[in-house]
Write a protein that holds these residues in place. Structure first.
Motif, short mmCIF file in Angstrom:
data_model
loop_
_atom_site.label_atom_id
_atom_site.label_comp_id
_atom_site.label_asym_id
_atom_site.label_seq_id
_atom_site.Cartn_x
_atom_site.Cartn_y
_atom_site.Cartn_z
N GLU A 90 0.80 -1.23 0.00
CA GLU A 90 0.00 0.00 0.00
C GLU A 90 0.84 1.28 0.00
OE1 GLU A 90 -3.15 -0.34 2.95
OE2 GLU A 90 -3.35 -2.45 2.41
N CYS A 95 1.17 0.35 -5.87
CA CYS A 95 0.04 0.36 -4.93
C CYS A 95 -0.64 1.73 -4.96
CB CYS A 95 0.50 0.02 -3.52
SG CYS A 95 0.74 -1.75 -3.27
N ASP A 98 -3.11 2.31 -7.67
CA ASP A 98 -4.20 1.34 -7.67
C ASP A 98 -3.88 0.13 -8.57
OD1 ASP A 98 -6.63 0.23 -6.99
OD2 ASP A 98 -7.72 1.22 -8.62
N GLU A 100 -2.36 -2.72 -7.25
CA GLU A 100 -1.82 -3.52 -6.14
C GLU A 100 -1.33 -4.89 -6.59
OE1 GLU A 100 -5.70 -4.03 -3.92
OE2 GLU A 100 -5.17 -6.11 -4.34
N ARG A 294 -6.47 -9.13 -7.60
CA ARG A 294 -6.71 -7.93 -6.80
C ARG A 294 -7.75 -8.23 -5.72
NH1 ARG A 294 -5.84 -2.93 -9.03
NH2 ARG A 294 -7.74 -2.21 -8.02
#
Ligand SMILES: [Zn+2]
Ligand SMILES: [Zn+2]
Length: 347
Positions: A90, A95, A98, A100, A294
């Motif tokens: 994060e 991350c 978006d 991840e 995800r």
């Protein structure tokens, strides 16, 4: 608790008593009911994916909440759950964008050194990696959602499938088979499946493939063309991971086709076109790779399984009691009977 410990390369796992993991504030302890063997575990057993030993492997588990950390609000002991073991940071570049699934510091609990996995009676994960498991989904099928179906479904998302598309899937193993099931959740999909093993092709056929192609007996690119009025498929999903199938998948799509490469070969891959202009440039083909999944895909996926839009009833090839885990590993390692998934149950 009992756990199967990987102590020495080339030796069977050893089942021993070890302390239960202690949950921290935002973690959940799962009482494991079912835990599946993944090819990633086999890579570690073979030394291709080295681990610091001793290690407890396993990242595909479903069970009951045993304990929750003090900061966990949305789960309580006794809840039916499944875990997705991919932990992202994060914080990194991806991350924050978006993306991840491409986290630079991502870790798979159970599969990476320094983590403790689910080949054990209890297994802990961050709460954000845990999902409620509806009553309708048995624990053994839930293990399939955690990793192979999740990865396959992520690839299906990347494929940008449209209603009525013909989708050719290369390889009907754990990823390819589940990618086919994921693709068939779109309306009017014609799934074509290529493999070299009749048993796997038959399974794909039973699960809804409109045509199966044994690449031992016919050229799959020619077969796909024959089955699509000479145009090629809208989407090709490659889940074998070989030089040949990567190239065949790319040649199997029509103009504006999408190719998603999900196989994970260790060898060098060269993509070649005899006629680059005709076979690629003038077709506006999109080629993507796809890896992991995800978090925001998990709950929709669980709902697709709950409502039987994805039917996992054929995905479990064998269930064994946890004590037989080494037998299960041998079966997966040697591909005995071409299993899709081998699952260990705790009684
Ligand atoms: Zn896995
Ligand atoms: Zn990250």
């Amino acid at each position: 608790m009992r756990a199967a410990i990987f102590k020495e390369l080339g030796k069977p796992l050893v089942i021993e008593e070890v302390p239960k993991p202690q949950v921290k504030e935002n973690e959940i302890l799962m009482q494991v009911k079912a835990t599946a063997i993944c090819i990633a575990d086999i890579y570690s057993i073979k030394g291709q994916r080295p681990l610091q030993l001793p290690h407890i492997m396993g990242h595909e588990a479903a069970g009951l909440v045993a304990e929750v950390g003090s900061g966990v609000r949305n789960f309580k002991p006794g809840d039916r759950i499944l875990g997705n073991a991919i932990v992202t940071c994060e914080q990194c570049y991806y991350c924050k964008k978006d993306l991840e699934q491409l986290c630079e510091n991502h870790k798979i609990i159970g599969t990476d050194s320094g983590t403790q996995g689910a080949f054990a009676e209890y297994y802990k994960l961050p709460a954000q990696n845990i999902y409620q498991l509806p009553e309708e989904i048995p624990f053994d099928q839930a293990t399939v959602i955690t990793s192979p179906l999740a990865s396959a479904y992520h690839g299906v998302q990347i494929a940008d499938i449209q209603r009525g598309d013909t989708v050719v899937v290369y390889g009907s193993g754990a990823i390819g088979y589940h990618a086919m099931l994921g693709a068939m959740t779109y309306e009017g999909i014609r799934a074509l499946v290529v493999d070299t093993v009749d048993q796997k092709l038959q399974l794909a056929r039973e699960a809804g493939a409109v045509a199966i192609i044994n690449a031992q007996h016919e050229d799959p690119v020619a077969a796909v063309n024959r089955l699509t009025d000479g145009r090629g498929a809208a989407v090709a999903i490659e889940a074998v991971g070989s030089l040949r199938t990567v190239n065949q998948a790319i040649l199997s799509v029509r103009k504006a086709g999408r190719v998603v490469l999900m196989g994970a070969p260790w060898e060098k891959i060269v993509i070649e076109f005899d006629n680059y202009r005709k076979d690629f440039l003038f077709k506006e083909v999109k080629i993507s790779s796809s890896i992991t999944n995800r978090k925001d895909e998990m709950n929709p996926l669980i709902q697709l399984v709950r409502t039987k839009k994805i039917d996992l009833s054929r995905s479990i090839s064998l269930t064994l009691p946890f004590e037989k885990i080494n037998a299960g590993i041998e079966i997966v390692k040697n591909n005995v009977g071409n299993p899709i998934r081998v699952v260990m149950n705790f009684s």
